[in-house]
Design a protein around this motif. Structure first.
Motif, PDB file in Angstrom:
ATOM      1  N   GLY A   1      -5.150   4.727   1.564  1.00  0.00           N
ATOM      2  CA  GLY A   1      -4.404   4.225   1.673  1.00  0.00           C
ATOM      3  C   GLY A   1      -3.895   3.572   2.822  1.00  0.00           C
TER       4      GLY A   1
ATOM      5  N   GLY B   1       1.953   1.934  -9.802  1.00  0.00           N
ATOM      6  CA  GLY B   1       3.424   1.811  -9.087  1.00  0.00           C
ATOM      7  C   GLY B   1       3.549   2.538  -8.199  1.00  0.00           C
TER       8      GLY B   1
ATOM      9  N   THR C   1      -4.336  11.569   3.938  1.00  0.00           N
ATOM     10  CA  THR C   1      -4.823  12.568   4.597  1.00  0.00           C
ATOM     11  C   THR C   1      -6.512  12.210   3.698  1.00  0.00           C
ATOM     12  OG1 THR C   1      -4.956  13.729   2.488  1.00  0.00           O
ATOM     13  CG2 THR C   1      -3.386  14.655   4.624  1.00  0.00           C
TER      14      THR C   1
ATOM     15  N   THR D   1      -4.327  10.795  -6.051  1.00  0.00           N
ATOM     16  CA  THR D   1      -5.865  10.667  -5.984  1.00  0.00           C
ATOM     17  C   THR D   1      -6.094  11.367  -7.348  1.00  0.00           C
ATOM     18  OG1 THR D   1      -5.422  12.753  -4.447  1.00  0.00           O
ATOM     19  CG2 THR D   1      -6.123  10.508  -3.393  1.00  0.00           C
TER      20      THR D   1
ATOM     21  N   LEU E   1      -9.545  10.276   1.837  1.00  0.00           N
ATOM     22  CA  LEU E   1     -10.913  10.369   2.464  1.00  0.00           C
ATOM     23  C   LEU E   1     -11.723   9.712   2.086  1.00  0.00           C
ATOM     24  CD1 LEU E   1     -12.218  14.376   1.932  1.00  0.00           C
ATOM     25  CD2 LEU E   1     -10.928  13.157   3.673  1.00  0.00           C
TER      26      LEU E   1
ATOM     27  N   GLN F   1       0.676  15.027   0.791  1.00  0.00           N
ATOM     28  CA  GLN F   1       2.094  15.438   0.055  1.00  0.00           C
ATOM     29  C   GLN F   1       1.566  15.124  -1.344  1.00  0.00           C
ATOM     30  OE1 GLN F   1       4.197  12.151   0.484  1.00  0.00           O
ATOM     31  NE2 GLN F   1       4.074  12.559   2.892  1.00  0.00           N
TER      32      GLN F   1
ATOM     33  N   GLY G   1      -7.970  21.962   1.848  1.00  0.00           N
ATOM     34  CA  GLY G   1      -7.604  21.497   3.610  1.00  0.00           C
ATOM     35  C   GLY G   1      -6.527  20.833   4.185  1.00  0.00           C
ATOM     36  N   ALA G   2      -5.970  20.104   3.553  1.00  0.00           N
ATOM     37  CA  ALA G   2      -5.429  19.128   4.080  1.00  0.00           C
ATOM     38  C   ALA G   2      -4.380  19.600   3.785  1.00  0.00           C
ATOM     39  CB  ALA G   2      -5.630  17.620   3.530  1.00  0.00           C
TER      40      ALA G   2
ATOM     41  N   VAL H   1       1.220  -0.982  -0.050  1.00  0.00           N
ATOM     42  CA  VAL H   1      -0.346   0.096  -0.120  1.00  0.00           C
ATOM     43  C   VAL H   1       0.882   1.091  -0.074  1.00  0.00           C
ATOM     44  CG1 VAL H   1      -2.089   1.595   1.071  1.00  0.00           C
ATOM     45  CG2 VAL H   1      -1.859  -1.209   1.180  1.00  0.00           C
ATOM     46  N   PRO H   2       1.076   2.096  -0.888  1.00  0.00           N
ATOM     47  CA  PRO H   2       1.423   3.071  -0.905  1.00  0.00           C
ATOM     48  C   PRO H   2       0.913   4.529  -0.180  1.00  0.00           C
ATOM     49  CG  PRO H   2       1.089   2.521  -3.516  1.00  0.00           C
ATOM     50  CD  PRO H   2       0.251   1.658  -2.362  1.00  0.00           C
ATOM     51  N   GLN H   3       1.141   5.597   0.481  1.00  0.00           N
ATOM     52  CA  GLN H   3       1.579   6.101   1.503  1.00  0.00           C
ATOM     53  C   GLN H   3       2.040   7.337   1.568  1.00  0.00           C
ATOM     54  OE1 GLN H   3       0.646   6.431   5.749  1.00  0.00           O
ATOM     55  NE2 GLN H   3      -1.189   4.781   5.136  1.00  0.00           N
TER      56      GLN H   3
ATOM     57  N   THR I   1       6.268   7.699   2.205  1.00  0.00           N
ATOM     58  CA  THR I   1       6.992   8.661   0.772  1.00  0.00           C
ATOM     59  C   THR I   1       7.302   9.914   1.827  1.00  0.00           C
ATOM     60  OG1 THR I   1       5.193   9.440  -0.584  1.00  0.00           O
ATOM     61  CG2 THR I   1       6.483   7.920  -1.229  1.00  0.00           C
TER      62      THR I   1
ATOM     63  N   GLY J   1       0.666  11.548  -2.978  1.00  0.00           N
ATOM     64  CA  GLY J   1      -0.785  11.881  -2.594  1.00  0.00           C
ATOM     65  C   GLY J   1      -1.414  12.409  -3.464  1.00  0.00           C
ATOM     66  N   ASN J   2      -1.471  13.611  -3.656  1.00  0.00           N
ATOM     67  CA  ASN J   2      -1.643  14.741  -4.785  1.00  0.00           C
ATOM     68  C   ASN J   2      -2.391  14.311  -5.694  1.00  0.00           C
ATOM     69  OD1 ASN J   2      -0.335  17.424  -3.283  1.00  0.00           O
ATOM     70  ND2 ASN J   2      -2.169  16.164  -2.499  1.00  0.00           N
TER      71      ASN J   2
HETATM   72  C1  FAD Z   1     -10.487  18.146   5.686  1.00  0.00           C
HETATM   73  C2  FAD Z   1      -9.292  18.071   4.258  1.00  0.00           C
HETATM   74  C3  FAD Z   1     -10.152  18.598   3.338  1.00  0.00           C
HETATM   75  C4  FAD Z   1      -9.217  17.884   1.895  1.00  0.00           C
HETATM   76  N1  FAD Z   1     -10.200  18.588   1.054  1.00  0.00           N
HETATM   77  C5  FAD Z   1      -9.746  17.891  -0.138  1.00  0.00           C
HETATM   78  C6  FAD Z   1      -9.815  18.948  -1.519  1.00  0.00           C
HETATM   79  O1  FAD Z   1     -10.630  19.947  -1.364  1.00  0.00           O
HETATM   80  N2  FAD Z   1      -9.487  18.987  -2.587  1.00  0.00           N
HETATM   81  C7  FAD Z   1      -9.383  17.021  -2.832  1.00  0.00           C
HETATM   82  O2  FAD Z   1      -9.314  16.642  -3.586  1.00  0.00           O
HETATM   83  N3  FAD Z   1      -9.070  16.110  -1.711  1.00  0.00           N
HETATM   84  C8  FAD Z   1      -9.395  16.935  -0.432  1.00  0.00           C
HETATM   85  N4  FAD Z   1      -9.240  16.055   0.408  1.00  0.00           N
HETATM   86  C9  FAD Z   1      -8.258  15.281   0.171  1.00  0.00           C
HETATM   87  C10 FAD Z   1      -7.619  14.311   0.292  1.00  0.00           C
HETATM   88  O3  FAD Z   1      -6.670  15.415   1.093  1.00  0.00           O
HETATM   89  C11 FAD Z   1      -6.529  14.379  -0.842  1.00  0.00           C
HETATM   90  O4  FAD Z   1      -6.638  13.301  -1.776  1.00  0.00           O
HETATM   91  C12 FAD Z   1      -5.095  14.418  -1.044  1.00  0.00           C
HETATM   92  O5  FAD Z   1      -4.551  14.723  -2.508  1.00  0.00           O
HETATM   93  C13 FAD Z   1      -4.161  12.808  -0.253  1.00  0.00           C
HETATM   94  O6  FAD Z   1      -2.781  12.828  -0.525  1.00  0.00           O
HETATM   95  P1  FAD Z   1      -2.125  12.184   0.872  1.00  0.00           P
HETATM   96  O7  FAD Z   1      -0.626  12.719   0.155  1.00  0.00           O
HETATM   97  O8  FAD Z   1      -2.396  12.476   1.826  1.00  0.00           O
HETATM   98  O9  FAD Z   1      -2.909  10.912   0.154  1.00  0.00           O
HETATM   99  P2  FAD Z   1      -2.810   9.794   1.084  1.00  0.00           P
HETATM  100  O10 FAD Z   1      -4.325   9.827   1.113  1.00  0.00           O
HETATM  101  O11 FAD Z   1      -1.445   8.999   2.044  1.00  0.00           O
HETATM  102  O12 FAD Z   1      -2.998   8.326   0.176  1.00  0.00           O
HETATM  103  C14 FAD Z   1      -3.754   8.401  -0.948  1.00  0.00           C
HETATM  104  C15 FAD Z   1      -4.235   7.477  -2.220  1.00  0.00           C
HETATM  105  O13 FAD Z   1      -2.773   7.831  -3.267  1.00  0.00           O
HETATM  106  C16 FAD Z   1      -1.998   6.727  -2.706  1.00  0.00           C
HETATM  107  N5  FAD Z   1      -0.751   7.289  -3.100  1.00  0.00           N
HETATM  108  C17 FAD Z   1      -0.141   8.039  -2.002  1.00  0.00           C
HETATM  109  N6  FAD Z   1       0.949   8.761  -2.225  1.00  0.00           N
HETATM  110  C18 FAD Z   1       1.355   7.432  -3.290  1.00  0.00           C
HETATM  111  C19 FAD Z   1       2.187   7.810  -4.314  1.00  0.00           C
HETATM  112  N7  FAD Z   1       3.662   8.760  -3.734  1.00  0.00           N
HETATM  113  N8  FAD Z   1       2.886   6.654  -5.279  1.00  0.00           N
HETATM  114  C20 FAD Z   1       1.270   6.154  -5.712  1.00  0.00           C
HETATM  115  N9  FAD Z   1      -0.180   6.217  -4.924  1.00  0.00           N
HETATM  116  C21 FAD Z   1      -0.189   6.750  -3.748  1.00  0.00           C
HETATM  117  C22 FAD Z   1      -2.780   5.920  -2.049  1.00  0.00           C
HETATM  118  O14 FAD Z   1      -2.118   4.294  -1.571  1.00  0.00           O
HETATM  119  C23 FAD Z   1      -4.304   6.249  -1.420  1.00  0.00           C
HETATM  120  O15 FAD Z   1      -4.554   5.069  -2.439  1.00  0.00           O
HETATM  121  C24 FAD Z   1      -9.340  16.828   1.198  1.00  0.00           C
HETATM  122  C25 FAD Z   1      -8.756  15.956   2.837  1.00  0.00           C
HETATM  123  C26 FAD Z   1      -9.188  16.605   4.330  1.00  0.00           C
HETATM  124  C27 FAD Z   1      -8.738  15.984   5.393  1.00  0.00           C
END
Ligand code: FAD
Length: 483
Positions: free
Chosen positions: A88, A214, A82, A157, A84, A150, A144-145, A76-78, A101, A153-154
């Protein structure tokens, strides 16, 4: 919870080999240490894992994935954890290792002539924004997050946020990627090119792939001129139809300068005022809906106040707007945006919502809201309507809150039925059941229900070609065919 690690199907020899790659400071094993990587931001879902790996470089990620591929250990990549949709977190059967990462945090290059920044996947979104700002540029992804999520993750998703209307979602902000593929090979696609027609655009498969194809390890991102003039307005409107009409009016008057256009239902303002300290009603009168709007440009500071005021004045005359406030200072603008940022907390304070992250064509938003409100009221008299979101992109967070006389457990039990009512309406209006948060595990069943066989077959074919042993985030997004 114990401080030991759980029983697992992962062979001890594979776990040992993985630990050697990252060294003693690069992994976590005890349940108490891995907990933040197993717990979801939303609803506190808790998975289990025998090992969280925290590599420092692309080369280490590659070596880890090779070991996992050889031993058929699922990964599971993470990123910032954050997300939703439970994408992850590891499965509760403890069969998957987590590769985080979090220690890949280098800003590799900033090229102002090319308007690009090249970063490791683990760089926090806010740090990208700050680095861009320091070079007099804008990196526009904003959500918001942003203080914890990171870049990897951005990208995985295909995050959206509040400025998609003007700058597009993450997919339009990525020019190049570096990733470790499911067999452990490194794909270097870190090209900062705006034109490259040399075959399939491989990065697009990984963008929005939610870690199923990947692990993204680096990215080249687009930068934009940094706005020098910004104005924020809080506008009362009668209905979603009026908000959509106002958007058309504002686009005609102010064109490209509109960078955010958020629709907010009165109910969520009430939830904020009642449940989250520090907020006040921006207007003295109560109105059914509001729009929070930003305009920005490269003009002199304050130069947009006049055009924005004129456009709002004309909208008032035409009956599109009930009342409007233009923030008189940066502090007031921040206070208005803080209301928008705290809406998730406001829903929690109101007793919990059943969330839907949907999109429909902008022209169908008003009809969708009316039809879905009616369908929910019919099935659940007393349900409290709560919606807000990025209406300029047709994206609403449509999150009904439990009736006042229901307890939380009873409402939670209705989640699948409520999801189905809302998502049936979404499909009837040619929309999507996930606009920006992805599918993860939370929307997997709904994705399988609504996606056509053709789409699922296509997705499965790509998955099998890239990840024949199904080791990359295997329980997420859709059910892959057996390799
Ligand atoms: C308060 C709040 C507000 C938010 N507002 C928004 C918003 O307005 N718009 C929006 O789109 N989202 C929003 N989100 C959701 C979230 O922040 C986004 O989805 C963000 O892009 C996730 O990034 P992360 O690094 O936390 O990923 P994670 O939560 O760690 O992972 C998300 C997904 O991506 C995968 N992943 C993570 N890193 C990698 C990598 N390096 N390679 C491959 N796969 C990977 C994981 O396996 C998982 O499936 C919000 C969340 C919160 C808590």
């Amino acid at each position: 919870m114990t401080s030991t690690s759980p029983d697992t199907s992962v062979p001890a020899s594979a776990l040992d080999a993985l630990k050697v790659v990252v060294g003693p400071t690069g992994y976590l094993q005890a349940d108490s240490d891995t907990e933040p990587y197993r717990r979801s931001w939303r609803d506190g879902y808790m998975g289990r894992t025998p090992l969280v790996l925290r590599p420092k470089s692309t080369d280490e990620v590659s070596r880890l994935v090779k070991i996992c591929a050889d031993a058929r250990v699922p990964i599971v990549p993470q990123g910032g954890n954050t997300g939703l949709t439970f994408g992850g977190q590891p499965h509760e059967d403890a069969s998957e290792v987590v590769i985080s990462t979090a220690r890949m945090t280098t800003i590799r290059a900033l090229d102002t002539a090319n308007d690009t920044i090249t970063v490791d996947a683990g760089v926090i979104l806010k740090q990208v924004q700050e680095a861009a700002s320091g070079a007099n540029r804008l990196f526009p992804l904003s959500l918001g997050a942003e203080g914890s999520c990171q870049v990897g993750g951005n990208i995985s998703t295909n995050a959206g946020g509040v400025q998609v209307l003007r700058y597009g979602n993450m997919r339009s902000l990525v020019l190049g990627l570096e990733a470790v593929l499911p067999d452990g090979r490194i794909w270097n696609g870190l090209r900062g090119l705006r034109k490259d027609n040399t075959g399939y655009d491989l990065k697009q498969l990984l963008i929005g792939g939610e870690g199923t194809l990947g692990i993204i390890t680096g990215a080249v991102l687009r930068l934009f001129p940094k706005p020098t003039a910004t104005e924020t307005a809080w506008i009362a409107v009668e209905s979603p139809a009026a908000a959509v009409a106002l958007l058309g009016h504002m686009k005609a008057a102010l064109g490209e300068s509109i960078s955010a256009f958020e629709l907010i239902r009165r109910a969520i303002v009430d939830f904020l005022l009642q449940g989250v300290p520090g907020h006040t009603d921006p207007m003295t009168d109560v109105h059914p809906w509001y729009v929070l709007m930003d305009v920005s440009s490269q003009g002199a500071p304050g130069s947009l106040a006049g055009p924005l005021g004129d456009a709002l004045g004309a909208a008032l005359e035409q009956g599109l707007v009930l009342d409007a406030i233009i923030a008189s200072s940066g502090a007031q603008a921040q206070k208005l945006w803080k209301m928008r940022e705290d809406m998730a907390e406001a829903q929690k304070a109101a007793g919990g919502a059943i969330s839907h992250d949907i999109s429909v064509p902008v022209s169908k938003i008003a009809e969708f809201v009316a039809a879905t409100d009616a369908a929910l009221e019919k099935a659940y008299p007393g349900i409290r309507h709560c919606s807000f979101g990025h209406v300029g992109d047709g994206n609403l967070h449509f999150n009904p809150v439990r009736p006042l006389n229901w307890d939380a457990e009873r409402f939670k039990a209705e989640r699948p039925a409520i999801n189905r009512i809302v998502h049936d309406q979404v499909m009837a209006f040619d929309g999507s059941i996930s606009a920006e948060h992805g599918i993860g595990r939370m929307r997997l069943a709904e994705n399988l229900h609504y996606k056509s066989d053709v789409e699922l077959d296509f997705m499965r074919a790509i998955k099998v070609a890239m990840d024949p042993h199904n080791i990359m985030n295997p329980h997420k997004v859709f059910m892959p065919a057996k390799g």
